[in-house]
Design a protein around this motif. Structure first.
Motif, PDB file in Angstrom:
ATOM      1  N   VAL A  93      39.580  28.501  42.163  1.00  0.00           N
ATOM      2  CA  VAL A  93      39.171  29.886  41.943  1.00  0.00           C
ATOM      3  C   VAL A  93      38.634  30.424  43.267  1.00  0.00           C
ATOM      4  CG1 VAL A  93      36.951  29.072  41.022  1.00  0.00           C
ATOM      5  CG2 VAL A  93      37.665  31.439  40.646  1.00  0.00           C
ATOM      6  N   PHE A  94      39.230  31.550  43.721  1.00  0.00           N
ATOM      7  CA  PHE A  94      38.908  32.157  45.013  1.00  0.00           C
ATOM      8  C   PHE A  94      38.331  33.551  44.830  1.00  0.00           C
ATOM      9  CE2 PHE A  94      42.873  29.757  46.125  1.00  0.00           C
ATOM     10  CZ  PHE A  94      42.319  28.887  47.049  1.00  0.00           C
ATOM     11  N   THR A  95      37.712  34.043  45.917  1.00  0.00           N
ATOM     12  CA  THR A  95      37.505  35.481  46.022  1.00  0.00           C
ATOM     13  C   THR A  95      38.878  36.109  46.254  1.00  0.00           C
ATOM     14  OG1 THR A  95      37.227  35.384  48.416  1.00  0.00           O
ATOM     15  CG2 THR A  95      35.242  35.116  47.089  1.00  0.00           C
ATOM     16  N   MET A 100      46.644  40.087  49.747  1.00  0.00           N
ATOM     17  CA  MET A 100      46.705  41.502  50.117  1.00  0.00           C
ATOM     18  C   MET A 100      46.599  42.410  48.901  1.00  0.00           C
ATOM     19  SD  MET A 100      49.531  41.714  53.152  1.00  0.00           S
ATOM     20  CE  MET A 100      50.817  40.927  52.181  1.00  0.00           C
ATOM     21  N   GLU A 101      47.120  41.940  47.757  1.00  0.00           N
ATOM     22  CA  GLU A 101      47.131  42.774  46.557  1.00  0.00           C
ATOM     23  C   GLU A 101      45.748  42.756  45.917  1.00  0.00           C
ATOM     24  OE1 GLU A 101      49.049  40.076  46.864  1.00  0.00           O
ATOM     25  OE2 GLU A 101      50.905  40.980  47.588  1.00  0.00           O
ATOM     26  N   GLN A 102      44.884  43.683  46.331  1.00  0.00           N
ATOM     27  CA  GLN A 102      43.539  43.743  45.775  1.00  0.00           C
ATOM     28  C   GLN A 102      43.608  44.287  44.344  1.00  0.00           C
ATOM     29  OE1 GLN A 102      40.740  42.625  47.604  1.00  0.00           O
ATOM     30  NE2 GLN A 102      42.414  41.888  48.882  1.00  0.00           N
ATOM     31  N   SER A 103      42.846  43.653  43.444  1.00  0.00           N
ATOM     32  CA  SER A 103      42.838  44.074  42.043  1.00  0.00           C
ATOM     33  C   SER A 103      41.401  44.315  41.601  1.00  0.00           C
ATOM     34  CB  SER A 103      43.481  42.996  41.161  1.00  0.00           C
ATOM     35  OG  SER A 103      42.711  41.805  41.195  1.00  0.00           O
ATOM     36  N   ASP A 104      41.265  44.799  40.359  1.00  0.00           N
ATOM     37  CA  ASP A 104      39.929  45.029  39.812  1.00  0.00           C
ATOM     38  C   ASP A 104      39.204  43.721  39.530  1.00  0.00           C
ATOM     39  OD1 ASP A 104      40.430  47.728  39.911  1.00  0.00           O
ATOM     40  OD2 ASP A 104      41.212  47.817  37.870  1.00  0.00           O
ATOM     41  N   THR A 105      39.962  42.630  39.383  1.00  0.00           N
ATOM     42  CA  THR A 105      39.349  41.319  39.139  1.00  0.00           C
ATOM     43  C   THR A 105      38.900  40.723  40.459  1.00  0.00           C
ATOM     44  OG1 THR A 105      40.863  40.981  37.281  1.00  0.00           O
ATOM     45  CG2 THR A 105      39.709  39.050  38.124  1.00  0.00           C
ATOM     46  N   PRO A 106      37.602  40.408  40.598  1.00  0.00           N
ATOM     47  CA  PRO A 106      37.098  39.925  41.891  1.00  0.00           C
ATOM     48  C   PRO A 106      37.527  38.507  42.235  1.00  0.00           C
ATOM     49  CG  PRO A 106      35.356  39.873  40.238  1.00  0.00           C
ATOM     50  CD  PRO A 106      36.528  40.543  39.588  1.00  0.00           C
ATOM     51  N   LEU A 107      38.062  37.756  41.253  1.00  0.00           N
ATOM     52  CA  LEU A 107      38.415  36.366  41.490  1.00  0.00           C
ATOM     53  C   LEU A 107      39.909  36.135  41.268  1.00  0.00           C
ATOM     54  CD1 LEU A 107      35.424  34.545  39.700  1.00  0.00           C
ATOM     55  CD2 LEU A 107      35.652  35.143  42.113  1.00  0.00           C
ATOM     56  N   LEU A 108      40.452  35.210  42.032  1.00  0.00           N
ATOM     57  CA  LEU A 108      41.846  34.795  41.905  1.00  0.00           C
ATOM     58  C   LEU A 108      41.872  33.321  41.541  1.00  0.00           C
ATOM     59  CD1 LEU A 108      44.971  35.090  42.476  1.00  0.00           C
ATOM     60  CD2 LEU A 108      44.424  34.348  44.811  1.00  0.00           C
ATOM     61  N   SER A 109      42.617  32.961  40.499  1.00  0.00           N
ATOM     62  CA  SER A 109      42.690  31.566  40.061  1.00  0.00           C
ATOM     63  C   SER A 109      44.128  31.054  40.108  1.00  0.00           C
ATOM     64  CB  SER A 109      42.149  31.426  38.630  1.00  0.00           C
ATOM     65  OG  SER A 109      40.781  31.771  38.574  1.00  0.00           O
ATOM     66  N   ASN A 116      46.610  24.212  31.661  1.00  0.00           N
ATOM     67  CA  ASN A 116      45.410  24.467  32.455  1.00  0.00           C
ATOM     68  C   ASN A 116      44.884  25.884  32.274  1.00  0.00           C
ATOM     69  OD1 ASN A 116      46.067  26.241  35.083  1.00  0.00           O
ATOM     70  ND2 ASN A 116      47.869  25.001  34.615  1.00  0.00           N
ATOM     71  N   GLU A 117      45.759  26.816  31.859  1.00  0.00           N
ATOM     72  CA  GLU A 117      45.320  28.199  31.682  1.00  0.00           C
ATOM     73  C   GLU A 117      44.246  28.323  30.606  1.00  0.00           C
ATOM     74  OE1 GLU A 117      48.412  27.157  31.284  1.00  0.00           O
ATOM     75  OE2 GLU A 117      49.617  27.972  32.929  1.00  0.00           O
ATOM     76  N   LEU A 118      44.276  27.417  29.619  1.00  0.00           N
ATOM     77  CA  LEU A 118      43.280  27.475  28.549  1.00  0.00           C
ATOM     78  C   LEU A 118      41.866  27.231  29.073  1.00  0.00           C
ATOM     79  CD1 LEU A 118      45.130  25.530  25.680  1.00  0.00           C
ATOM     80  CD2 LEU A 118      44.824  28.005  25.911  1.00  0.00           C
ATOM     81  N   LEU A 119      41.776  26.537  30.199  1.00  0.00           N
ATOM     82  CA  LEU A 119      40.464  26.221  30.757  1.00  0.00           C
ATOM     83  C   LEU A 119      39.993  27.259  31.774  1.00  0.00           C
ATOM     84  CD1 LEU A 119      40.827  22.353  31.262  1.00  0.00           C
ATOM     85  CD2 LEU A 119      39.798  23.588  29.349  1.00  0.00           C
ATOM     86  N   SER A 120      40.711  28.382  31.848  1.00  0.00           N
ATOM     87  CA  SER A 120      40.316  29.427  32.800  1.00  0.00           C
ATOM     88  C   SER A 120      38.926  29.987  32.492  1.00  0.00           C
ATOM     89  CB  SER A 120      41.350  30.558  32.805  1.00  0.00           C
ATOM     90  OG  SER A 120      41.433  31.168  31.522  1.00  0.00           O
ATOM     91  N   VAL A 121      38.430  29.742  31.283  1.00  0.00           N
ATOM     92  CA  VAL A 121      37.076  30.203  30.917  1.00  0.00           C
ATOM     93  C   VAL A 121      36.019  29.520  31.775  1.00  0.00           C
ATOM     94  CG1 VAL A 121      37.701  30.775  28.551  1.00  0.00           C
ATOM     95  CG2 VAL A 121      36.937  28.469  29.081  1.00  0.00           C
TER      96      VAL A 121
END
Length: 276
Positions: A93-95, A100-109, A116-121
């Protein structure tokens, strides 16, 4: 004869190990001193094989960082290397500064491993926790009240989280989930910490690339809109940018392809002499 056979077997196995053959299991047929020696040989073989496997994965992950500026391409081999340590899922999980594609979500996973997506919480929770410590070993996740898991998700048995730092900047966290509770050994933590260092380097490279590319795009937009003719060449005299005004001037440019040498770009001989 049994003693002679055991000694011969161990001698043969020692020769195989010396030649780099670590795939043959040593047969242990006794519990005496020779049997104990055979056990020691087998443990040595397994440790050597594990270390060589780790070195192979570390080499692949470092090559991936060196070859790719795109964070998605750079990270995937590193996550696969993390799973090789026995993990069921691995996630980073990154800032969002690393793309380059900035989004409203502050984190990138980015993740690897079955479901593994189920554990994104856990991404944001571990990201916040690892701001304040370098390594977070959780031998039994069910006993840690600081981590919140929805009831509809089967929690992992254990988790190891490692902070991603590069030149005193915090980029995020690498974390690995295991199906059952476990104790983390020093060698395992060192191996995964080295992988985390590769992830941090990839993140730093990706951030620099994203920042430079966004700056280039902004400059290109400004130059495209200006009425004055503009051409930009790099230190190798190759064209890297030309705006429409320059392309449209008759007798100035004969080849406007990006990457073309300056002597093949400029049609005006007087200007070419001045610039070269």
């Amino acid at each position: 004869k049994p003693i002679t056979h055991t000694v011969q077997t161990l001698s043969l196995q020692a020769n195989k190990i010396a030649q780099g053959d670590l795939d043959h299991t040593i047969e242990i047929n006794s519990v005496d001193e020779f049997g104990q020696l055979a056990v020691a040989f087998e443990q040595m073989r397994l440790r050597l094989r594990d270390r060589l496997d780790e070195l192979k994965h570390l080499l692949i992950s470092s090559q991936s960082v060196a070859e790719h500026l795109d964070i998605y391409e750079a990270i995937q081999p590193i996550l696969e290397a993390a799973l090789a340590s026995g993990g069921a899922q691995a996630r980073v999980v990154f800032t969002n500064q690393v793309v380059m594609e900035q989004s409203d979500t502050p984190l990138l996973s980015i993740g690897a491993g079955d479901k593994n997506e189920l554990l994104s919480v856990l991404d944001k929770q571990l990201y916040e926790l690892l701001k304040y410590q370098d390594i977070l070993p959780i031998p039994n996740l069910a006993r840690l009240r600081r981590i919140n898991m929805p009831q509809y998700i089967v929690p992992p048995g254990a988790v190891l989280g490692i902070a991603l730092h590069h030149e005193n900047e915090y980029f995020g966290a690498l974390w690995i989930a295991y199906r059952k509770p476990k104790t983390f050994g020093d060698e395992e933590i060192r191996y995964l910490s080295t992988l985390a260092g590769h992830v941090a380097m990839a993140a730093a490279n990706a951030k620099l690339y994203a920042t430079a590319e966004m700056g280039r795009q902004q400059l290109e937009a400004v130059l495209t809109s200006t009425p004055e003719p503009v051409m930009v060449f790099n230190e190798s005299d190759q064209l890297i940018l030309i705006n429409p005004s320059a392309s449209q001037i008759r007798g100035l440019v004969k080849n406007a392809a990006i990457g073309t040498k300056i002597n093949e770009v400029l049609e005006n001989e007087t200007l070419l002499e001045l610039l070269t």
